[in-house]
Design a protein around this motif. Structure first.
Motif, short mmCIF file in Angstrom:
data_model
loop_
_atom_site.label_atom_id
_atom_site.label_comp_id
_atom_site.label_asym_id
_atom_site.label_seq_id
_atom_site.Cartn_x
_atom_site.Cartn_y
_atom_site.Cartn_z
N LEU A 197 44.25 -7.93 55.32
CA LEU A 197 42.81 -7.69 55.45
C LEU A 197 42.23 -8.63 56.50
N GLU A 198 42.92 -9.75 56.74
CA GLU A 198 42.46 -10.67 57.80
C GLU A 198 42.55 -10.03 59.18
N VAL A 199 43.52 -9.11 59.35
CA VAL A 199 43.62 -8.41 60.63
C VAL A 199 42.35 -7.60 60.86
N LEU A 200 41.86 -6.96 59.79
CA LEU A 200 40.62 -6.19 59.92
C LEU A 200 39.45 -7.12 60.23
N ARG A 201 39.42 -8.23 59.52
CA ARG A 201 38.29 -9.16 59.70
C ARG A 201 38.30 -9.71 61.13
N ASP A 202 39.49 -10.03 61.62
CA ASP A 202 39.59 -10.55 63.00
C ASP A 202 39.09 -9.54 64.02
N LYS A 203 39.20 -8.26 63.67
CA LYS A 203 38.73 -7.23 64.60
C LYS A 203 37.25 -6.91 64.37
N GLY A 204 36.58 -7.68 63.53
CA GLY A 204 35.14 -7.50 63.35
C GLY A 204 34.74 -6.55 62.23
N PHE A 205 35.72 -6.10 61.44
CA PHE A 205 35.38 -5.17 60.35
C PHE A 205 34.74 -5.90 59.17
N GLN A 206 33.69 -5.31 58.63
CA GLN A 206 33.14 -5.70 57.35
C GLN A 206 33.94 -4.96 56.28
N ILE A 207 34.36 -5.66 55.25
CA ILE A 207 35.24 -5.07 54.23
C ILE A 207 34.45 -4.88 52.94
N LEU A 208 34.27 -3.61 52.56
CA LEU A 208 33.51 -3.28 51.35
C LEU A 208 34.47 -2.74 50.30
N ALA A 209 34.47 -3.35 49.13
CA ALA A 209 35.40 -2.97 48.06
C ALA A 209 34.68 -2.13 47.01
N MET A 210 35.20 -0.95 46.74
CA MET A 210 34.56 -0.08 45.75
C MET A 210 34.95 -0.48 44.33
N THR A 211 33.97 -0.46 43.46
CA THR A 211 34.16 -0.88 42.07
C THR A 211 33.17 -0.11 41.20
N PRO A 212 33.51 0.10 39.92
CA PRO A 212 32.51 0.68 39.02
C PRO A 212 31.53 -0.37 38.49
N ASP A 213 31.70 -1.61 38.84
CA ASP A 213 30.88 -2.71 38.32
C ASP A 213 29.38 -2.45 38.57
N PRO A 214 28.58 -2.35 37.50
CA PRO A 214 27.14 -2.05 37.69
C PRO A 214 26.38 -3.18 38.39
N GLN A 215 26.98 -4.36 38.53
CA GLN A 215 26.34 -5.45 39.25
C GLN A 215 26.49 -5.32 40.76
N ALA A 216 27.41 -4.48 41.20
CA ALA A 216 27.66 -4.35 42.64
C ALA A 216 26.50 -3.62 43.31
N ALA A 217 26.39 -3.78 44.62
CA ALA A 217 25.38 -3.05 45.40
C ALA A 217 25.76 -1.57 45.43
N THR A 218 24.76 -0.70 45.55
CA THR A 218 25.10 0.72 45.72
C THR A 218 25.52 0.97 47.17
N LEU A 219 26.22 2.08 47.37
CA LEU A 219 26.61 2.47 48.73
C LEU A 219 25.38 2.55 49.63
N ALA A 220 24.28 3.07 49.09
CA ALA A 220 23.06 3.25 49.89
C ALA A 220 22.40 1.91 50.22
N GLU A 221 22.70 0.88 49.45
CA GLU A 221 22.19 -0.46 49.78
C GLU A 221 23.10 -1.15 50.79
N ALA A 222 24.39 -0.93 50.67
CA ALA A 222 25.35 -1.73 51.44
C ALA A 222 25.68 -1.15 52.80
N LEU A 223 25.73 0.17 52.91
CA LEU A 223 26.23 0.73 54.17
C LEU A 223 25.20 0.85 55.29
#
Lengths: 287, 287
Positions: A197-223
């Motif tokens: 995942l560091e290869v992605l980060r080095d290339k400037g990618f933001q890494i968003l992890a999907m989870t059912p956790d209700p504390q997480a941001a919604t897709l519409a908030e994060a993307l």
């Protein structure tokens, strides 16, 4: 692309070969397609890539997987028509009966193509020029994997990266369910997981992890706030989800707003919703 | 809901009945589940509704489909535990071997429940109090139909209406793929098609028809302005899509922004994207 009649002889298709004997060894790439231990797409065996049906064969012809043989009925040869121009592989023309005897069941898609596996791409290679990628962990079901490719292709995702525990995207069933997009959307396997995942980060990618956790941001908030940045969407298998140490390697945890009393969605559907949110404001057709 | 040990005798579950003979006629609701002509969920035959696995049996217990019998191993009986309190149907407790002989294959979900079909609801009934419904035409594949129900339940859709040409949502496979939501999300069959779309319109629903037509509005253009109104999302089968006269009965045609060179998405996935757009700004868990 379909329906153009051809003469079926020399000229349009380089080599049409009529075969009447189902035991002919030239048809071995397509033999016993459903056999558990002899099927030609077993990575531990022949490891061939098999395309089924006119549409998927067309997509193989457009991909980096070069056909080495085709098997089909005259009707499907006619449907493929000019798509076979310049194809340097024999088309074994057979009756539907011979085809069924070779593959081991009646295959009503009527045409197959085989290809050797193309060299694997690296994670770094598939990220070049990509704005949106999906990263999968533990997706070990061929149908789900195929559906992820189909959804990725339709919804503007540029590449697929495999973390640990994923099924083979070149299995016949995965290729079929993907509608051939497993051959077209570039993919790579992480050599180190989740370290790559560091290869992605080095290339400037933001890494968003999907989870059912209700504390997480919604897709519409994060993307939407990341519209101008490269984004990697990290998706785990239905049920277990992403491993905790994979989650910790992400930049943000994101969720789909779900109704109470329901559990997760199918993994390919969940991924499709994230792809859609990433791309939803596009109003014109993109390449 | 799982894991509570029970004694397996009288008291907690009203009637646990040990059965050792796979030919026992009391198990007939579950016999030959995969048989083409004798399967108990054939509408032309017994027409039973069959729930498989602990989660789906729990959902049947919460639904309007009242179990008339259960068949399972002791392990699944234990897992169901207090969910069976007050259930007025026998639980036939069998070994895994007897279960396999009855159903005709090894069923590793380990528990089944059968129910008679509940009375059908009318279109008008399922619209009462609904803010979002999906209307299907020509969705004749049980897996796709089951997936639509699962997605509807997870993404805030209140009811499903069937136009012409749809498969039976109470087929065993549809119920299984729906994760039991085919038993919980209310559905109704249109008596007149597409005439019954007028019933929706009379109840104030805006009717949006999904299409791949690039001239149509995108979901993101069409749905947010209707946030305060009841909406019906009209979806046709993959491939043919909606019939033209059905399209003409809609208020607006809407599309998913797709990448060039791809065709339609799977019908349940396409529907999920519309459900998601309808509901995407919800940030809290809804019932």
């Amino acid at each position: 692309m379909t329906g153009k009649p051809i003469d079926g002889g020399a000229g349009v298709v380089s080599r049409v070969v009529d075969v009447a004997d189902p035991a002919d060894p030239r048809l071995d790439d397509f033999r016993d397609l459903n056999s558990v231990d002899r099927r030609p797409d077993l990575p531990s065996g022949k490891g061939l890539v098999i395309a089924e049906g006119v549409l998927v064969v067309q997509r193989m012809l457009a991909s980096r997987f070069t056909p080495r043989a085709l098997l089909g009925t005259d009707r499907r040869l006619t449907e493929l028509g000019a798509d076979l121009d310049g194809v340097d592989a024999p088309f074994y023309r057979v009756s539907a009966e011979v085809m069924a005897q070779v593959v081991g069941f009646h295959l009503n898609r009527g045409v197959l193509a085989s290809a050797s596996r193309a060299p694997e791409l690296t994670v770094s290679q598939v990220l070049d020029g990509a704005a949106t990628v999906v990263v999968l962990e533990g997706v070990n079901d061929h149908e789900n994997l195929g559906s992820v490719f189909r959804n990725a292709a339709g919804l503007g995702v540029d590449a697929v990266v495999f973390g640990s525990g994923c099924a083979d995207p070149l299995y016949r069933r995965a290729v079929r369910v993907s509608m051939g997009h497993a051959l077209l959307v570039p993919f790579a396997r992480a050599a180190n997981w989740p370290g790559d995942l560091e290869v992605l980060r080095d290339k400037g990618f933001q890494i968003l992890a999907m989870t059912p956790d209700p504390q997480a941001a919604t897709l519409a908030e994060a993307l939407p706030p990341r519209a101008g940045q490269p984004v990697a969407i990290l998706v785990g298998a239905e049920g277990p989800g992403l491993q905790e140490h994979t989650m910790r390697a992400s930049d943000q945890r994101v969720r789909i707003p779900m109704s109470r009393g329901t559990d997760s969605l199918n993994v390919a559907t969940a991924a499709a919703l994230a792809f859609y949110e990433r791309d939803r404001l596009r109003t014109t057709v993109s390449t």
